[in-house]
Design an enzyme around this catalytic site. Structure first.
Site, PDB file in Angstrom:
ATOM      1  N   GLU A  42       0.879  -1.173   0.000  1.00  0.00           N
ATOM      2  CA  GLU A  42       0.000   0.000   0.000  1.00  0.00           C
ATOM      3  C   GLU A  42       0.909   1.213   0.000  1.00  0.00           C
ATOM      4  OE1 GLU A  42      -2.637  -1.473   3.448  1.00  0.00           O
ATOM      5  OE2 GLU A  42      -3.423   0.491   2.895  1.00  0.00           O
ATOM      6  N   ARG A 270       4.958 -12.745   9.821  1.00  0.00           N
ATOM      7  CA  ARG A 270       5.677 -11.523   9.514  1.00  0.00           C
ATOM      8  C   ARG A 270       6.948 -11.425  10.363  1.00  0.00           C
ATOM      9  NH1 ARG A 270       3.342  -6.344   9.700  1.00  0.00           N
ATOM     10  NH2 ARG A 270       1.638  -7.163   8.506  1.00  0.00           N
ATOM     11  N   LYS A 280       3.704   0.389  10.216  1.00  0.00           N
ATOM     12  CA  LYS A 280       3.792   1.639   9.447  1.00  0.00           C
ATOM     13  C   LYS A 280       3.190   2.806  10.226  1.00  0.00           C
ATOM     14  CE  LYS A 280       2.936  -0.032   5.162  1.00  0.00           C
ATOM     15  NZ  LYS A 280       2.212  -0.008   3.892  1.00  0.00           N
TER      16      LYS A 280
END
Ligand code: ATP
Ligand code: MG
Length: 567
Positions: A42, A270, A280
């Site tokens: 994104e 992850r 983020k």
């Protein structure tokens, strides 16, 4: 802290990577099986070391197959948080890491029209409807794990009415939040995600690529799997939090009639790193609230920050390989990343000298115009690095730490009356200490022993210490930033407020450092080892004339110790 996943004592099989095993097995059965993956960021922030794990995995899988490929696709379905700055930085960072995507850069927004057409198709087939409840009512009606969902009063609108409303949503006739499009699945499903999930919302926002063409935007869940299908992705690799989205993704593909072969999703854990945040949202906060000097601050775990710090791309790739890929969540010790950074830099850098906190030394038995030029190798063990001329005259600088007026027993550096070797030169002995009014040492007076120039003392006396130095006349002035971990907590995410665990001394900015003359020409982004001090990189913003170094990492390897303990 899990360490077994990257145990350096493992055999030739390397660290486990169950997804690679799966793809390799498939290729053994069918060598011409297509392997098309994608990396789907994104564009709402810079890439970080966690993304590097996903990038290395996806591009690595594609490389297994002769006809393999990996797409770069921006999942740009959320116009309010996205920005072309991120689109550009992400492309730069993927390429810097050493990967090239197949064909053009792709965007979910390229598929807005196709997604819209598919939505119309679902409406016609009674599989989607326009809901006009408020967001609050929608949320409440969906229920939760314990409470069943309730059908919306709008769930049984006619196909005609739904088509009319949805087309008018697209035409921009309504305000934000007035209507949404929902998939018509099952309000009593045990799986909350299948309780008529949203497909579109009205958002009269400017999009960085489509401008004002669309007043409605697809939800991520509606866009993502369909984008994979449009591109012919075979392996949709994502992190574990998307595991419970998989039934919905499969429902969408069934509903629009995408038959096999079609994308199959596989989830992996992850990357989490000790002493680091990788969300983020948190990285955004660090930048926005100026706790760091931007996304590429050398203390940031972003690819841009690591690059500016002087971390080689090869070290990041080696680290990603070493941590493997599993389904089990775990924290990777940041000292493993540091270990790979040292390994890379150790193999690639010249050894040179610089003094961070200079203390002037006058070699008082040398004449004023004394000057020798020493031919000093750039790498003591590897002649292929070449050599440089090192000037030495009557005044030099040494590291302040290499002198103690009142040293403890095993201080093998300089002290009154004590001898030390100057790297590549001769022994010197401290015969005098000059102080200023406040009692601070401002200069040392030493004698130089010409009998020991590049050789052992003829009388056989032993001198243990060797220190680095820089000629005062020839020295290049430099600004040097020394970095430490950005957080003092092993898991900053565990704190109520991660910002409370920021390291107040994560950077030390030194001025007036002195470097040997060969460093005047160090190009931005290039790395050297300053002997005894660590690996340093010329800052990417170094203006001509002013040398600015960032310390990438010190020489001491904590991981080597951890690994030694395990064997
Ligand atoms: P965040 O949760 O920090 O906002 P994200 O997952 O939303 O990150 P994306 O831009 O959607 O960020 O990520 C692109 C790809 O990178 C996704 O496939 C995502 O799963 C993967 N990714 C993100 N963070 C990590 C991580 N820490 N480890 C491995 N892969 C990651
Ligand atoms: Mg995401």
């Amino acid at each position: 802290m899990t360490t077994e996943a990257h145990d350096p004592t493992r055999g030739d099989d390397g660290p486990p990577n169950f997804i690679r095993d799966m793809v390799e097995e498939r290729l053994r059965q069918r060598p011409d099986a297509p392997v098309l993956t994608r990396f789907p960021p994104e564009p709402n922030g810079y890439l970080h070391i966690g993304h590097a794990k996903s990038i290395a995995l996806n591009f690595g899988l594609a490389a297994l197959a002769p006809q393999g490929g990996c797409n770069l696709r921006f999942d740009d379905t959320n116009p309010t948080t996205e920005d072309t700055e991120y689109v550009e930085s992400i492309q730069r960072d993927v390429q810097w890491l050493g990967y090239q995507w197949s064909g053009p850069v792709r965007y979910a927004s390229d598929y807005f029209e196709q997604l819209y057409q598919w939505a119309l198709q679902l409406i016609r087939e009674g599989k989607a409807y326009v809901d006009s409840q408020s967001l609050e009512e929608l949320r409440e009606g969906r229920g939760n794990f314990h409470a069943e969902g309730r059908p919306s009063p709008y769930r049984d609108r006619s196909v005609e009415e739904n088509l009319d409303l949805f087309q008018r949503m697209r035409a921009g006739e309504f305000e934000d939040g007035q209507h949404v499009l929902r998939a018509r699945i099952d309000m009593s499903s045990k799986d909350v995600k299948l309780r008529d999930p949203l497909m579109y919302r009205i958002r009269r926002a400017h999009h960085h690529r489509t401008g004002d063409a669309w007043p409605i935007y697809p939800m991520y869940d509606w866009a993502h799997g369909q984008s994979d299908a449009i591109e012919g992705i075979t392996h949709s690799i994502c992190t574990l939090e998307f595991q419970n989205h998989r039934p919905l993704y499969d429902w969408f593909l069934d509903a629009i009639g995408v038959a096999e072969p079609r994308p199959h999703q596989t989830e992996f854990a992850r990357l989490n790193l000790t002493y680091t945040v990788l969300s983020k949202r948190k990285l955004q906060r660090l930048v926005r609230e100026s706790h760091v000097d931007g996304w590429d601050d050398p203390r940031m775990p972003t690819i841009a920050g690591l690059r500016r710090r002087g971390v080689p791309a090869a070290a990041i790739r080696a680290f990603c390989e070493r941590i493997g890929v599993a389904r089990r969540d775990g924290n990777v010790d940041v000292s493993l990343l540091e270990h790979h950074i040292r390994e890379e830099l150790n193999a690639s850098t010249r050894r040179v000298m610089g003094v961070l906190r200079p203390l002037k030394v006058t070699l008082e038995n040398l004449p004023d115009d004394f000057q020798v030029t020493i031919d000093a190798p750039y790498h003591p063990e590897d002649p292929s690095f070449g050599a440089r001329p090192l000037p030495l005259s009557r005044e030099i600088y040494i590291e302040r730490d290499d002198f103690m007026e009142d040293p403890p027993k095993k201080f093998f550096r300089l002290a009154p009356g004590q001898e030390v070797r100057l790297r590549y030169a001769a022994l010197i002995r401290c015969v005098g200490v000059v102080k200023d009014a406040s009692g601070e040492v401002t200069e040392l007076r030493c004698t130089w022993d010409p009998e020991t120039f590049k050789k052992n003392p003829p009388d056989g006396r032993k001198v243990k210490g060797t220190i680095h130095w820089v000629d005062a006349k020839a020295a290049v002035d430099a600004h040097v930033n020394l970095y430490d971990r950005l957080f003092v907590a092993e898991d900053p995410n565990a704190a109520d407020d991660f910002l409370s665990t920021l390291n107040p001394r994560s950077v030390e900015r030194l001025r007036g450092c002195k470097l040997e003359p060969s460093l005047a020409q160090l190009l931005p982004g290039h790395s050297v080892q300053l002997e005894r001090l660590g690996y340093f990189c010329a800052d990417l913003d170094s203006a001509p004339g002013a040398v600015r170094l960032n310390r990438t990492i010190t020489l001491k390897d904590a991981w080597a110790k951890i690994a030694a303990r395990q064997t």
